[in-house]
Design a protein around this motif. Sequence first.
Motif, PDB file in Angstrom:
ATOM      1  N   THR A 141       0.867  -1.219  -0.140  1.00  0.00           N
ATOM      2  CA  THR A 141      -0.022   0.135   0.049  1.00  0.00           C
ATOM      3  C   THR A 141       0.903   1.195   0.134  1.00  0.00           C
ATOM      4  O   THR A 141       0.482   2.120  -0.735  1.00  0.00           O
ATOM      5  CB  THR A 141      -0.898  -0.056   1.188  1.00  0.00           C
ATOM      6  N   ASN A 175      -5.055   1.273   1.891  1.00  0.00           N
ATOM      7  CA  ASN A 175      -5.875   0.273   2.466  1.00  0.00           C
ATOM      8  C   ASN A 175      -6.348  -0.810   1.835  1.00  0.00           C
ATOM      9  O   ASN A 175      -5.674  -1.809   1.676  1.00  0.00           O
ATOM     10  CB  ASN A 175      -6.763   1.049   3.618  1.00  0.00           C
ATOM     11  N   ASP A 185       0.032  -5.420   2.823  1.00  0.00           N
ATOM     12  CA  ASP A 185       0.209  -4.864   4.216  1.00  0.00           C
ATOM     13  C   ASP A 185       0.819  -5.563   5.244  1.00  0.00           C
ATOM     14  O   ASP A 185       0.721  -6.734   5.190  1.00  0.00           O
ATOM     15  CB  ASP A 185      -1.499  -4.687   4.358  1.00  0.00           C
ATOM     16  N   GLY A 420      -8.057   0.062   8.496  1.00  0.00           N
ATOM     17  CA  GLY A 420      -6.933   0.884   8.693  1.00  0.00           C
ATOM     18  C   GLY A 420      -7.165   2.278   7.907  1.00  0.00           C
ATOM     19  O   GLY A 420      -6.432   3.153   8.373  1.00  0.00           O
ATOM     20  N   ALA A 421      -8.353   2.255   7.306  1.00  0.00           N
ATOM     21  CA  ALA A 421      -8.679   3.219   6.416  1.00  0.00           C
ATOM     22  C   ALA A 421      -9.459   4.464   7.152  1.00  0.00           C
ATOM     23  O   ALA A 421      -9.850   5.590   6.836  1.00  0.00           O
ATOM     24  CB  ALA A 421      -9.139   3.031   5.068  1.00  0.00           C
ATOM     25  N   ASN A 427      -3.033   3.425   9.285  1.00  0.00           N
ATOM     26  CA  ASN A 427      -1.973   2.700   8.250  1.00  0.00           C
ATOM     27  C   ASN A 427      -1.028   4.014   7.951  1.00  0.00           C
ATOM     28  O   ASN A 427      -1.639   5.087   7.704  1.00  0.00           O
ATOM     29  CB  ASN A 427      -2.598   2.162   7.390  1.00  0.00           C
ATOM     30  N   ASN A 430      -1.669   6.327   4.922  1.00  0.00           N
ATOM     31  CA  ASN A 430      -2.536   7.269   5.126  1.00  0.00           C
ATOM     32  C   ASN A 430      -2.022   8.792   5.414  1.00  0.00           C
ATOM     33  O   ASN A 430      -2.350   9.778   4.874  1.00  0.00           O
ATOM     34  CB  ASN A 430      -3.475   7.100   6.332  1.00  0.00           C
TER      35      ASN A 430
END
Length: 470
Positions: A141, A175, A185, A420-421, A427, A430
């Motif tokens: 990601t 994500n 990930d 995680g978003a 994450n 982000n």
Amino acid sequence: MKVFRMLALAMACMASPLAMAADIDGSRLSVLWGVPFAGILLSIALLPLLAPMFWHHHFGKVAAAWALAFLLPFAFVYGPGAAAAGFVHALVAEYIPFVILLTALFTVAGGIYIRGNLHGSPALNTGLLAVGAVLASFMGTTGASMLLIRPLIRANDNRKHVAHVVVFFIFIVSNAGGSLTPLGDPPLFLGFLKGVDFSWTVRHIFPDTLFLVGVLLALFHALDSWYYRQAGEAGRSDPTPDSPPRALGFDGKVNFVLLLAVVALVLLSGVWKSPVQWVIAGTPVGLPGLVRDLGLIVVTLVSLALTPRQVHADNQFGWGPMQEVAKLFAGIFLTIIPVIAMLKAGVDGPFGAIVSAVTRADGSPDPAMYFWATGVLSSFLDNAPTYLVFFNTAGGDPATLMTTHAATLAAISAGAVFMGANTYIGNAPNLMVKAIAEDRGVKMPSFFGYMLWSGAILVPLFVAMTFIFF
């Protein structure tokens, strides 16, 4: 980073070969040890709104202050050896490999310039998000995000509303797209290291991923089309309105080879088993991990040496976003130590109610509760250790989890990656994407503003997925 370097030196001096093991007995801890972690989260959420200038200049000092607010009292209560062991474990086993990998991906992706006349129409934007979702599972990601966020912002530089494009980019590319392979990930990579087959995830949560990414792409296309039709949407002047059309192409192509090297090094560290290791203050450092990290450093330096300066100039490449992530996550990785320990204590720890909630009355695991427990905690904690906590809570035997309790392992995997978003800190990509977008002049939502987006769009989808899949 001066404060963190001084802190590292002091703790390294305190640590000795006789220091206690890095694992902390979470059942002995009070929930008050989680206050510094809550403090750094609230600082990230509130200070950019309440004191933006102070935060811009001193966020590293704020992160260091919260780290000290945990380490110094902990050293006083449990002894400097315990504090040093916990510090060294977080630094050597987690933070340093984390930052080295992010730096390598950030540098290599920043050395690739996608040229051509890209114009941010709904079709193009949706296509880039779809491509990023596919790439995320194969180059991570972080890699996919760093590769595509700059050309996506550049394609939309003449549009008035761009923040929603970046928000959906975080949802999809940073994500959800990384859910199909261990390369995508960190939580899935940890599962791979624990014995989960490389192809298991794609075989078991591909329908979940297809549903989530498909619905998000459809929602984005509808929203972006609505913005695109608004009067005055092209409110920011195109910097090169009369430039001749240029075919799509790439500069800095050597970085594609280096990107493959990054993937190979990460994969190698997972499949290569070696008995050679060193123990630093109770924390084992294995030869495969050391080779991976040294290799990634070499890849970073080679990328900087071979990438033409013009490519970095065209990409507006700078170290600001990477420095912000490194400083903030240094504080997060340290203050999260007691929180993870309390979760690992299971039903005997302060968070025993959370662990108990994922088990049915007959003692069998409840996939729906695992999905939400793993997901909600992954929204605010590091999703990699959260994955491990619930992996072990569900039994920790990969053979059983891949067969008898496959639904439970799928729920843990999906919760850790998808949710995680939910926040900027769920994450690492982000926060990096947010920093790059703001550096390019995009007015991004605040911490809580972003959560309004995720709450309105992602949470209903997660509820639907619970009934459909778990």
